[in-house]
Design a protein around this motif. Structure first.
Motif, PDB file in Angstrom:
ATOM      1  N   VAL A   1       4.076   6.156   0.668  1.00  0.00           N
ATOM      2  CA  VAL A   1       5.579   6.293   0.906  1.00  0.00           C
ATOM      3  C   VAL A   1       6.571   6.683   0.015  1.00  0.00           C
ATOM      4  O   VAL A   1       7.258   8.236  -0.750  1.00  0.00           O
ATOM      5  CB  VAL A   1       6.821   5.763   1.402  1.00  0.00           C
ATOM      6  N   ALA A   2       6.551   6.477  -1.586  1.00  0.00           N
ATOM      7  CA  ALA A   2       7.197   6.340  -2.767  1.00  0.00           C
ATOM      8  C   ALA A   2       6.300   7.073  -3.342  1.00  0.00           C
ATOM      9  O   ALA A   2       7.259   8.106  -4.251  1.00  0.00           O
ATOM     10  CB  ALA A   2       7.608   5.074  -3.394  1.00  0.00           C
ATOM     11  N   VAL A   3       5.069   7.694  -3.238  1.00  0.00           N
ATOM     12  CA  VAL A   3       4.064   8.066  -3.988  1.00  0.00           C
ATOM     13  C   VAL A   3       4.424  10.085  -3.378  1.00  0.00           C
ATOM     14  O   VAL A   3       4.435  10.148  -3.987  1.00  0.00           O
ATOM     15  CB  VAL A   3       2.472   8.241  -3.711  1.00  0.00           C
TER      16      VAL A   3
ATOM     17  N   ILE B   1      10.939   2.856  -5.714  1.00  0.00           N
ATOM     18  CA  ILE B   1      10.930   1.429  -5.142  1.00  0.00           C
ATOM     19  C   ILE B   1      11.598   0.576  -5.693  1.00  0.00           C
ATOM     20  O   ILE B   1      12.724   0.045  -4.688  1.00  0.00           O
ATOM     21  CB  ILE B   1       9.598   1.192  -4.818  1.00  0.00           C
ATOM     22  N   VAL B   2      12.098   0.175  -6.369  1.00  0.00           N
ATOM     23  CA  VAL B   2      12.838  -0.140  -7.783  1.00  0.00           C
ATOM     24  C   VAL B   2      14.629  -0.576  -7.251  1.00  0.00           C
ATOM     25  O   VAL B   2      14.997  -1.055  -6.924  1.00  0.00           O
ATOM     26  CB  VAL B   2      13.117  -0.515  -9.195  1.00  0.00           C
ATOM     27  N   LEU B   3      14.896   1.003  -6.691  1.00  0.00           N
ATOM     28  CA  LEU B   3      16.052   1.890  -6.933  1.00  0.00           C
ATOM     29  C   LEU B   3      16.278   1.024  -5.874  1.00  0.00           C
ATOM     30  O   LEU B   3      17.770   0.287  -5.370  1.00  0.00           O
ATOM     31  CB  LEU B   3      15.951   2.592  -6.973  1.00  0.00           C
TER      32      LEU B   3
ATOM     33  N   GLY C   1       1.473  -1.473   1.357  1.00  0.00           N
ATOM     34  CA  GLY C   1       1.052  -0.609   1.531  1.00  0.00           C
ATOM     35  C   GLY C   1       1.677   0.813   1.527  1.00  0.00           C
ATOM     36  O   GLY C   1       1.707   1.908   1.210  1.00  0.00           O
ATOM     37  N   VAL C   2       2.645   1.049   2.352  1.00  0.00           N
ATOM     38  CA  VAL C   2       2.681   2.336   3.228  1.00  0.00           C
ATOM     39  C   VAL C   2       4.544   2.681   2.329  1.00  0.00           C
ATOM     40  O   VAL C   2       4.475   3.712   2.219  1.00  0.00           O
ATOM     41  CB  VAL C   2       4.264   1.720   4.500  1.00  0.00           C
ATOM     42  N   ILE C   3       5.139   0.953   1.819  1.00  0.00           N
ATOM     43  CA  ILE C   3       5.529   1.235   0.933  1.00  0.00           C
ATOM     44  C   ILE C   3       5.505   2.522  -0.677  1.00  0.00           C
ATOM     45  O   ILE C   3       6.279   3.671  -0.814  1.00  0.00           O
ATOM     46  CB  ILE C   3       6.949   0.334   0.075  1.00  0.00           C
TER      47      ILE C   3
ATOM     48  N   VAL D   1       9.740 -10.086  -4.823  1.00  0.00           N
ATOM     49  CA  VAL D   1       8.287  -9.679  -4.858  1.00  0.00           C
ATOM     50  C   VAL D   1       7.624  -9.063  -4.532  1.00  0.00           C
ATOM     51  O   VAL D   1       6.112  -8.201  -4.574  1.00  0.00           O
ATOM     52  CB  VAL D   1       8.040 -10.921  -3.902  1.00  0.00           C
ATOM     53  N   GLN D   2       8.166  -8.213  -2.793  1.00  0.00           N
ATOM     54  CA  GLN D   2       7.412  -7.411  -2.134  1.00  0.00           C
ATOM     55  C   GLN D   2       7.725  -5.625  -3.046  1.00  0.00           C
ATOM     56  O   GLN D   2       6.545  -5.094  -3.373  1.00  0.00           O
ATOM     57  CB  GLN D   2       8.190  -6.957  -0.775  1.00  0.00           C
ATOM     58  N   CYS D   3       8.950  -5.631  -3.701  1.00  0.00           N
ATOM     59  CA  CYS D   3       9.279  -4.687  -4.824  1.00  0.00           C
ATOM     60  C   CYS D   3       7.981  -4.992  -5.867  1.00  0.00           C
ATOM     61  O   CYS D   3       6.620  -3.680  -6.054  1.00  0.00           O
ATOM     62  CB  CYS D   3      10.051  -4.778  -5.764  1.00  0.00           C
TER      63      CYS D   3
END
Length: 481
Positions: free
Chosen positions: A110-112, A148-150, A105-107, A378-380
């Protein structure tokens, strides 16, 4: 041999570990949440007190974790500590909550945030690609997913790649934040804004915006003031969270028994000082009070900064209109670097869970670069789905409350392990034991109780997410048997 049986390599020194602590903590929160806290408290003195209390709580927790890190310098960190003190079920509930909302959720959020500030430079990112009724898909969400993917790809290439990215972005944002603080205080102290904000530093009041656009002022004192501080501190606690991520990567840190406790102390100390100084700079530049209908940053004040972007409002005072772009660039650096550390660390926790049969089996495999690549992917995948869900803001509220619950449990675990494992090696002992850890448990429990009273819906949902993990645990265990 290393190709057929890869294992973690100890390639992170004290500087790298400290950069993960500080870099994971500093995201977009410090530039935004002060506006909401100003509306909730209306007082410069209570605002700074709340940030100071946040810093002291965070540092006391980090110093307490140092004992556990020294005892068990294993991949998975906090998950391992909880399992040692409470057993598999509670450790699974922690890992379950980390995977469903805390880490991912944090990832996503933060990405958004990174994509939102990128859109200031590339307005075309505001384009909506599809409106599916329940949620929308925009180019900003796609940008968030790409980031996130990068970062996941970079971290699958080995901890050497991940640590370089993390160190670079941590140094860059610390330098930029220090520049904001120094310039902010220099410019602000040439005006009377700071002195005006401290004319009545302890007069607390809550400002509510009514449906017709007018405001309602509610004076705060006694239990009402305690409740207001306890409720709004969730904002500063979220901005100071993720410091525990360094414990997840213990297996890759040189001399972890010493360097993890040191990095926890140094990282949380650095961020606490920066956050206090940043808020002092805001108070030197902007009046704490303001109007939602204000026509410029000064008339809006800290309370009603546009979109709560109090950092951008402060930069506007220092640099004029160009300050908006400078601040956007700073937040892009800050959020990208923040996600780098969080993504790097999270995969190690899921690796440890998989080793115990509590997560996808393949997540326990290390790739040729000696990192748990499948756990990272999986996290990604789940973090990217949360980006598309449009519910990441709610997830953060649930996650922060759930994080506090597990911090309390983990620190109480020190008392349990002192009794059940008295002979375990403890190269570092919790600072101020038993008083400092006990004080953290008491104060944080009070904050959780206040949150349950003042924000029952969101905190209740956070607790529900944790409890859903109980049937999931028994179902998966039964299946394995």
């Amino acid at each position: 041999m290393s190709e057929t049986n890869p294992e973690f390599k100890k390639e992170l020194n004290l500087l790298n570990a400290t950069s993960i602590v500080a870099g994971s903590m500093i995201g977009s929160g410090i530039f935004i949440v002060t506006a909401a806290m100003a509306r909730d408290l209306g007082s410069s003195g209570w605002l700074l007190f709340t940030w100071l209390l946040t810093g002291l709580l965070t540092m006391s927790a980090a110093l307490s974790y140092g004992e556990l890190a020294g005892m068990m310098p294993n991949a998975g960190g906090q998950y391992v500590y909880i399992q040692k003190a409470y057993g598999k079920l509670i450790s699974f509930l922690y890992g379950w909550t980390v995977f469903t909302v805390i880490q991912t959720g944090v990832i996503a959020a933060v990405a958004v945030a990174f994509a939102n500030y990128t859109a200031i430079f590339i307005p075309q990112l505001d384009l909506t690609l599809a409106d599916l009724g329940i949620f929308q898909i925009s180019l900003k969400q796609i940008m968030a997913i790409i980031s996130i993917v990068l970062l996941t790809y970079i971290n699958t290439n080995g901890v050497q790649s991940g640590k370089k990215v993390q160190l670079f972005f941590t140094v860059a944002k610390l330098f930029a934040l220090f520049a904001l603080i120094v310039l902010g205080l220099y410019v602000g102290l040439q005006t009377d804004v700071l002195s005006s904000n401290f004319e009545h530093p302890w007069h607390a009041f809550k400002t509510i915006i009514k449906e017709d656009g007018t405001t309602e002022i509610i004076n705060l004192s006694g239990l009402a003031l305690v409740g207001a501080v306890g409720a709004t501190i969730i904002n500063s606690l979220f901005s100071s969270d993720a410091w525990n991520n360094v414990t997840f990567i213990a297996a890759e840190i040189k001399d972890p028994r010493k360097n993890i406790p040191r990095s926890l102390f140094l990282g949380t100390l650095i961020v606490t000082v920066i956050y206090l100084l940043a808020n002092l700079a805001y108070l030197a530049l902007l009046p704490i009070d303001g109007s939602p209908s204000g026509i410029d940053v000064m008339s809006k004040g800290m309370m009603f900064a546009s979109d709560d972007r109090v950092g951008a409002a402060a930069a506007n005072i220092i640099l004029g209109n160009v300050g908006v772009f400078v601040m956007a660039g700073l937040i892009m650096i800050s959020t990208f670097g923040c996600n780098s550390g969080i993504i790097l660390a999270g995969g190690r926790l899921f690796y440890a869970m998989s080793k115990d049969g509590l997560f996808f089996k393949q997540a326990s495999q290390l790739n040729k670069n000696n990192v748990p690549a499948k756990a990272l992917w999986v996290q990604c995948l789940w973090a990217c789905m949360l980006c598309l869900s449009g519910k990441y803001g709610d997830l953060l509220t649930y996650a922060t409350f759930a994080s506090l619950l597990f911090y309390i449990l983990t620190i109480y675990g020190i008392f349990i392990l002192r009794r059940t494992e008295p002979n375990m090696e403890r190269p570092y002992k919790a600072f101020g034991y038993p008083f400092v850890p006990a004080l953290y448990i008491v104060l944080t429990s009070i904050i959780c109780a206040i949150l349950l009273i003042y924000d029952t819906k969101n905190t209740g949902l956070g607790l529900l997410i944790v409890l859903i993990g109980i049937p999931v645990y028994y179902i998966t265990q039964k299946k394995d048997k």
